[in-house]
Design an enzyme around this catalytic site. Sequence first.
Site, PDB file in Angstrom:
ATOM      1  N   GLU A   1       0.822  -1.216   0.000  1.00  0.00           N
ATOM      2  CA  GLU A   1       0.000   0.000   0.000  1.00  0.00           C
ATOM      3  C   GLU A   1       0.857   1.268   0.000  1.00  0.00           C
ATOM      4  O   GLU A   1       0.496   2.265  -0.633  1.00  0.00           O
ATOM      5  CB  GLU A   1      -0.923   0.027   1.238  1.00  0.00           C
ATOM      6  CG  GLU A   1      -2.012  -1.033   1.229  1.00  0.00           C
ATOM      7  CD  GLU A   1      -1.598  -2.318   1.949  1.00  0.00           C
ATOM      8  OE1 GLU A   1      -2.494  -2.984   2.486  1.00  0.00           O
ATOM      9  OE2 GLU A   1      -0.376  -2.640   1.964  1.00  0.00           O
TER      10      GLU A   1
ATOM     11  N   GLY B   1      23.168  -6.885 -21.849  1.00  0.00           N
ATOM     12  CA  GLY B   1      22.283  -8.058 -21.864  1.00  0.00           C
ATOM     13  C   GLY B   1      20.832  -7.773 -22.125  1.00  0.00           C
ATOM     14  O   GLY B   1      20.252  -8.279 -23.070  1.00  0.00           O
TER      15      GLY B   1
ATOM     16  N   TRP C   1      20.902 -12.522  -3.541  1.00  0.00           N
ATOM     17  CA  TRP C   1      19.597 -11.904  -3.776  1.00  0.00           C
ATOM     18  C   TRP C   1      18.441 -12.870  -3.528  1.00  0.00           C
ATOM     19  O   TRP C   1      17.324 -12.646  -3.974  1.00  0.00           O
ATOM     20  CB  TRP C   1      19.550 -11.301  -5.180  1.00  0.00           C
ATOM     21  CG  TRP C   1      20.494 -10.135  -5.319  1.00  0.00           C
ATOM     22  CD1 TRP C   1      21.221  -9.545  -4.325  1.00  0.00           C
ATOM     23  CD2 TRP C   1      20.814  -9.420  -6.516  1.00  0.00           C
ATOM     24  NE1 TRP C   1      21.976  -8.518  -4.824  1.00  0.00           N
ATOM     25  CE2 TRP C   1      21.749  -8.412  -6.166  1.00  0.00           C
ATOM     26  CE3 TRP C   1      20.411  -9.531  -7.848  1.00  0.00           C
ATOM     27  CZ2 TRP C   1      22.280  -7.526  -7.110  1.00  0.00           C
ATOM     28  CZ3 TRP C   1      20.941  -8.638  -8.780  1.00  0.00           C
ATOM     29  CH2 TRP C   1      21.858  -7.648  -8.415  1.00  0.00           C
TER      30      TRP C   1
ATOM     31  N   HIS D   1      21.208   4.687 -16.208  1.00  0.00           N
ATOM     32  CA  HIS D   1      20.192   5.114 -15.244  1.00  0.00           C
ATOM     33  C   HIS D   1      19.602   6.471 -15.620  1.00  0.00           C
ATOM     34  O   HIS D   1      18.633   6.915 -15.024  1.00  0.00           O
ATOM     35  CB  HIS D   1      20.791   5.167 -13.836  1.00  0.00           C
ATOM     36  CG  HIS D   1      21.338   3.842 -13.393  1.00  0.00           C
ATOM     37  ND1 HIS D   1      22.677   3.516 -13.497  1.00  0.00           N
ATOM     38  CD2 HIS D   1      20.728   2.739 -12.905  1.00  0.00           C
ATOM     39  CE1 HIS D   1      22.857   2.273 -13.074  1.00  0.00           C
ATOM     40  NE2 HIS D   1      21.695   1.786 -12.706  1.00  0.00           N
TER      41      HIS D   1
END
Length: 753
Positions: free
Chosen positions: A18, A432, A561, A694
């Site tokens: 939320e 990639g 990860w 980015h």
Amino acid sequence: MTILNHTLGFPRVGLRRELKKAQESYWAGNSTREELLAVGRELRARHWDQQKQAGIDLLPVGDFAWYDHVLTTSLLLGNVPARHQNKDGSVDIDTLFRIGRGRAPTGEPAAAAEMTKWFNTNYHYMVPEFVKGQQFKLTWTQLLEEVDEALALGHNVKPVLLGPVTWLWLGKVKGEQFDRLSLLNDILPVYQQVLAELEKRGIEWVQIDEPALVLELPQAWLDAYKPAYDALQGQVKLLLTTYFEGVTPNLDTITALPVQGLHVDLVHGKDGVAELHKRLPSDWLLSAGLINGRNVWRADLTEKYAQIKDIVGKRDLWVASSCSLLHSPIDLSVETRLDAEVKSWFAFALQKCHELALLRDALKSGDTAALAEWSAPIQARRHSTRVHNPAVEKRLAAITAQDSQRANVYEVRAEAQRARFKLPAWPTTTIGSFPQTTEIRTLRLDFKKGNLDANNYRTGIAEHIKQAIVEQERLGLDVLVHGEAERNDMVEYFGEHLDGFVFTQNGWVQSYGSRCVKPPIVIGDVSRPAPITVEWAKYAQSLTDKPVKGMLTGPVTILCWSFPREDVSRETIAKQIALALRDEVADLEAAGIGIIQIDEPALREGLPLRRSDWDAYLQWGVEAFRINAAVAKDDTQIHTHMCYCEFNDIMDSIAALDADVITIETSRSDMELLESFEEFDYPNEIGPGVYDIHSPNVPSVEWIEALLKKAAKRIPAERLWVNPDCGLKTRGWPETRAALANMVQAAQNLRRG
């Protein structure tokens, strides 16, 4: 002697994310500030109530953050970079968002603050910026407002505050250099003011987080603790809180401080309870971090009870999560697709609260029946066939030094690769992934939901791969990629195709700001039931005469990860993954794929917190990569990709990977990172990233050429590749085409001399 329980913090985002949805709606201008603030209030009230209902005695308040708790602390202290300040000097929630993400619904956009990993977790914090002569004052009263909120709801409140020394340690000096520790005396009056305000509200205990105390700190920083805490003593009781490692090496510093209690991480540290009890002042409270706050496993509470029971009655004792539950998903009960046996092995944040209630009750009463009942599934797991695969364990035990060695040294391999690929000087490639368009995401989602059959899905993916190859050929790139249209996430994709992993529906944890991740869980021995990437790589290669790279995520990154198993070492998991992916390398090679990239962006971030533990980690991390890659023949070129801002201290290990080509993120550092490779005399080939993916900005041909010329002063041109910093998944096609066209043009200009 009291026995209580508490948590160090609770997930902020909400069961259905939320907070993320409210943040992104507000940023997009689709909701008001009042609506955003209302969502925060609702989440805090719900989370306090849920912890209380689960049996938690002392509720953390101040653990909620609109973006990040380190950033909240920076605002509390009035530490706002000049570029983000409001013209009238006020601070509001948009100030916070501009620091975090560079822009907000109000105010001028400006470069966001730097973001980096919170100790050795997968959470990121916004790095505080310090300039010479800056002033500090109590500016952002979020903590006090939330304490008032919780008190009004009738809760037993324990405010949470990031400590002054750790906050300074986490920051960076900007502009003229000076010792940031010199700012300590300037921030202490603000801490004194906050503690005085909390005392006025009748608060008894404040959790003051100083996780820097688990590090190998310079002596000057250790020496700073005593005068700092002398200045803070006497207003409320302070629970000095550490986590992610043990405190024994710094215990002499800690026990000299005028605090009333200490929290220790007994999951990740090696501190013995008896030794801690002996060395802590007798009137101090011990908060025992027994329940792992950063994993998803049900605790063996009979073991936890045995670990702590001998000091019951000898000092005040609180049982707690090892760290904030921020790093754990919220509620296991909403997971409807997990197999019942596997589900019985897990505990998310709310279940961990229940574990703390069971543990407190048993320590008070001496009755351990409920602990035995709770622990039964995790004890039964030890013998489950889902956990143990004898073939994997046998293969792992049979690994020899030869399995991690390529057949020949780089110089011999490079000769074979030059003869095979005949690439031009300054060869161009990408990392990639290509833009994940709405069409690609919709295709995957429809297939996952069962709205699209396998044939139509495969036809759609094949079309996107074909488009990616056509685009790259049109641009004139030398080594192509298939674009990864079939992959949602570089770790999740491999986890879904390997035995030994499971996935949740709602196991979200916050990474930073509004970004949440849903890590896979390693539940057992890892193996590869079938080839994973071969089919699409082979298809892509059939569309072009140019080499197409096979793309794998490396073993250490998949481990870092994911939520790992707790019953075997991280080294064991990494090497099992490496063996599974070794077979993938062999299959790609057999399918005619001559260049294979094994990404290890997490190798550096997996480093232990204490430098004295680095060597052992790097040894097995490098070995896992080499096991993965060493099956390749001499004329198969192994690439790896890494995105770090610091290589100097692990350069030996980077070289020891023995990848034929390493691509790195260098554009934002203006090629300065290459200094490490030059000084080390790095022997293999390097692709220094020539533009920052980015940013949507398109770099000019001249700018890329200048960067490459700069690189060629450090690394011989014949060993340089030309590529972006990172994958292009988050970019749009228009800027991707424009940037890659300029990159290819720059390489062609350099070839012409």
